[in-house]
Design an enzyme around this catalytic site. Structure first.
Site, short mmCIF file in Angstrom:
data_model
loop_
_atom_site.label_atom_id
_atom_site.label_comp_id
_atom_site.label_asym_id
_atom_site.label_seq_id
_atom_site.Cartn_x
_atom_site.Cartn_y
_atom_site.Cartn_z
N ASN A 1 -13.63 -2.51 48.47
CA ASN A 1 -13.24 -3.70 48.81
C ASN A 1 -14.04 -3.62 49.93
O ASN A 1 -14.13 -3.15 51.05
CB ASN A 1 -11.71 -3.73 48.74
CG ASN A 1 -11.71 -5.53 48.89
OD1 ASN A 1 -12.45 -6.29 50.09
ND2 ASN A 1 -10.82 -6.69 48.35
N ASP B 1 -14.83 -6.94 51.72
CA ASP B 1 -14.14 -8.06 52.40
C ASP B 1 -14.39 -7.61 54.20
O ASP B 1 -15.24 -8.08 54.85
CB ASP B 1 -13.21 -8.13 52.94
CG ASP B 1 -12.38 -8.73 50.88
OD1 ASP B 1 -13.64 -9.11 50.28
OD2 ASP B 1 -11.12 -9.14 51.17
N HIS B 2 -14.46 -5.97 54.36
CA HIS B 2 -14.63 -6.22 55.70
C HIS B 2 -16.06 -6.00 56.30
O HIS B 2 -16.46 -5.63 57.84
CB HIS B 2 -13.23 -5.22 56.43
CG HIS B 2 -12.28 -5.82 56.10
ND1 HIS B 2 -11.34 -7.17 56.82
CD2 HIS B 2 -10.69 -5.07 55.90
CE1 HIS B 2 -10.15 -6.68 56.39
NE2 HIS B 2 -10.03 -5.75 56.32
N ARG C 1 -19.84 -13.43 64.59
CA ARG C 1 -20.67 -14.07 64.89
C ARG C 1 -20.77 -14.63 63.94
O ARG C 1 -22.77 -15.44 64.77
CB ARG C 1 -21.51 -12.87 64.85
CG ARG C 1 -21.40 -11.88 66.12
CD ARG C 1 -20.57 -12.09 67.98
NE ARG C 1 -22.17 -12.42 68.29
CZ ARG C 1 -23.18 -11.66 68.75
NH1 ARG C 1 -22.19 -10.16 69.48
NH2 ARG C 1 -23.46 -12.02 69.73
N HIS D 1 -12.90 -10.59 48.09
CA HIS D 1 -11.71 -11.73 48.47
C HIS D 1 -12.23 -12.53 48.48
O HIS D 1 -12.48 -12.83 50.03
CB HIS D 1 -11.02 -10.83 48.59
CG HIS D 1 -9.76 -12.84 48.67
ND1 HIS D 1 -8.64 -11.75 49.18
CD2 HIS D 1 -9.64 -13.55 47.76
CE1 HIS D 1 -7.07 -13.05 48.87
NE2 HIS D 1 -8.10 -13.65 48.35
N ARG E 1 -11.79 -15.93 49.90
CA ARG E 1 -10.76 -17.21 50.03
C ARG E 1 -11.12 -18.62 49.33
O ARG E 1 -11.97 -18.70 50.19
CB ARG E 1 -10.18 -16.76 51.64
CG ARG E 1 -9.52 -15.49 51.10
CD ARG E 1 -8.97 -14.90 52.81
NE ARG E 1 -7.63 -15.56 53.24
CZ ARG E 1 -6.00 -14.82 52.67
NH1 ARG E 1 -6.33 -13.69 52.58
NH2 ARG E 1 -5.80 -15.83 53.68
N GLU F 1 -11.07 -11.07 43.53
CA GLU F 1 -9.84 -11.31 44.17
C GLU F 1 -10.17 -12.36 44.28
O GLU F 1 -10.86 -13.55 45.06
CB GLU F 1 -9.71 -10.76 45.25
CG GLU F 1 -9.32 -8.68 44.36
CD GLU F 1 -9.03 -8.57 45.75
OE1 GLU F 1 -8.29 -7.45 45.67
OE2 GLU F 1 -8.69 -8.89 46.75
N THR G 1 -3.95 -10.57 55.91
CA THR G 1 -4.01 -9.95 54.86
C THR G 1 -3.26 -11.13 54.18
O THR G 1 -2.20 -11.22 54.30
CB THR G 1 -4.25 -8.77 55.31
OG1 THR G 1 -4.84 -8.17 53.55
CG2 THR G 1 -2.70 -8.28 55.13
N HIS H 1 -3.99 -1.68 48.27
CA HIS H 1 -3.41 -2.66 49.19
C HIS H 1 -2.20 -1.14 50.64
O HIS H 1 -1.23 -1.01 50.25
CB HIS H 1 -2.39 -3.93 49.11
CG HIS H 1 -1.63 -4.31 50.35
ND1 HIS H 1 -2.71 -5.59 50.15
CD2 HIS H 1 -1.10 -4.36 51.69
CE1 HIS H 1 -2.26 -5.80 51.51
NE2 HIS H 1 -1.57 -5.67 51.55
N HIS I 1 -9.71 -1.63 53.58
CA HIS I 1 -9.58 -1.79 55.07
C HIS I 1 -10.11 0.27 55.90
O HIS I 1 -10.60 0.01 57.11
CB HIS I 1 -7.99 -2.27 55.75
CG HIS I 1 -8.40 -2.06 57.23
ND1 HIS I 1 -7.92 -0.83 58.09
CD2 HIS I 1 -8.46 -2.81 58.26
CE1 HIS I 1 -7.87 -1.04 59.21
NE2 HIS I 1 -8.78 -2.52 59.14
#
Length: 239
Positions: free
Chosen positions: A7, A9-10, A18, A43, A45, A70, A100, A191, A214
Site C-alpha cells: 500500500n 498511500d503514505h 506540502r 485507497h 478516500r 480500496e 486510518t 492492517h 505503513h
C-alpha cells in the site's frame, strides 16, 4: 507463502502535506515492483486526503503487477472504478474523522448496498474483496454478496499485547480463514502488519495475499523502498 501487496498511500500523504508534486506514488510503485512486490494497493478516500484520482489513473497505466483499489461502496466510487478498471477492488468502511481504517466493513448491516456494488463491479470483470473483521457472521454475509474475496482485518492481532493475547487473536484469524474458504471465498489479510508480527499470519492455511503499507513506508524512510520491500518479503517467511 502469500503474495505481498504494498500500500503506497503514505507516499501520497507526504506529498499532500506540502500540496506539491513529490514524492510521486507512481514512481514509488515502480521501485516497489522492482523490489519484488506482487501488487500495488491504494485507497482513494472520499476526502482525497492522500491518493488523488489522477494517481489511480496513472497507476492503472503503469503498474505491471496488479492494482488493488480500496474504496467505499458509494455510487460515485463505483462509477470511478468502472471508468478506471483496476485489477481488483477492495470495499472498505470509511469515516472522515478516522486517521486510518478502524475496523471491518459491516456487510451484514448493509448487505443490499454492498451487494449492489459487488454485482456492478464484478459484472464489469473487476473482482471484489470485502475488508471484514474475522467474524463468522460477516463472512457469511460476504459470501451472500457474491464477492470473490475477503480481506481479513488484522488490526486486533497487530494491537494485541502479550503472547497469550496474540495467540488468541491469531486463532481467530485462522478460524476465519478456514470459515471463509468453506464458504467459497478467497482470503487476503491486512492492517497493522509489521516486520515483527507478519510471519504467523503469512503461515495461515489458504492465505493468498497480505496488504501492508505503513510499516514498509516507515522503514523505507530509513533504508529506501527497495530494501524495505525485500525485508518484508523475508519477514513473511521468517520464524
Amino acid at each position: 507463502m502469500p503474495t505481498l501487496g504494498v500500500n503506497i498511500d503514505h507516499v501520497a500523504t507526504i506529498r499532500q502535506a506540502r500540496r506539491t508534486v513529490e514524492p510521486d506514488p507512481a514512481a514509488a510503485a515502480v521501485l516497489v515492483e522492482l523490489a519484488g512486490a506482487d501488487g500495488i494497493t491504494v485507497h482513494l478516500r472520499e476526502d482525497r486526503r492522500h491518493i488523488q484520482d489522477r494517481d489511480v489513473e496513472i497507476l492503472r497505466r503503469t503498474v505491471r503487477t496488479h492494482l488493488n483499489l480500496e474504496m467505499a461502496a458509494t455510487r460515485a466510487m463505483v462509477d470511478f472504478a468502472l471508468d478506471v478498471r483496476p485489477d481488483y477492488v477492495t470495499l472498505v468502511p470509511e469515516r472522515r474523522e478516522e486517521v486510518t481504517t478502524e475496523g471491518g466493513l459491516d456487510v451484514g448491516g448493509q448487505i443490499a448496498s454492498v451487494g449492489l456494488a459487488v454485482e456492478q463491479l464484478q459484472c464489469a470483470g473487476i473482482p471484489v474483496s470485502l475488508f471484514v473483521d474475522p467474524d463468522a457472521a460477516q463472512l457469511q454475509a460476504s459470501a451472500r454478496t457474491g464477492a470473490k474475496f475477503v480481506e481479513l482485518h488484522t488490526g486486533r492481532y497487530a494491537e494485541a499485547r502479550g503472547e497469550q493475547a496474540q495467540r488468541s487473536e491469531l486463532a481467530q484469524l485462522a478460524a476465519a480463514c478456514d470459515e471463509a474458504q468453506a464458504l467459497g471465498l478467497r482470503v487476503n489479510a491486512g492492517h497493522g502488519l509489521t516486520y515483527w508480527n507478519v510471519a504467523p499470519v503469512a503461515r495461515l492455511s489458504g492465505m493468498e495475499e497480505l496488504n501492508i503499507g505503513h510499516s514498509i513506508i516507515a522503514r523505507a524512510v530509513l533504508v529506501g523502498l527497495e530494501r524495505a520491500v525485500r525485508e518484508m518479503k523475508q519477514a513473511m517467511i521468517a520464524g
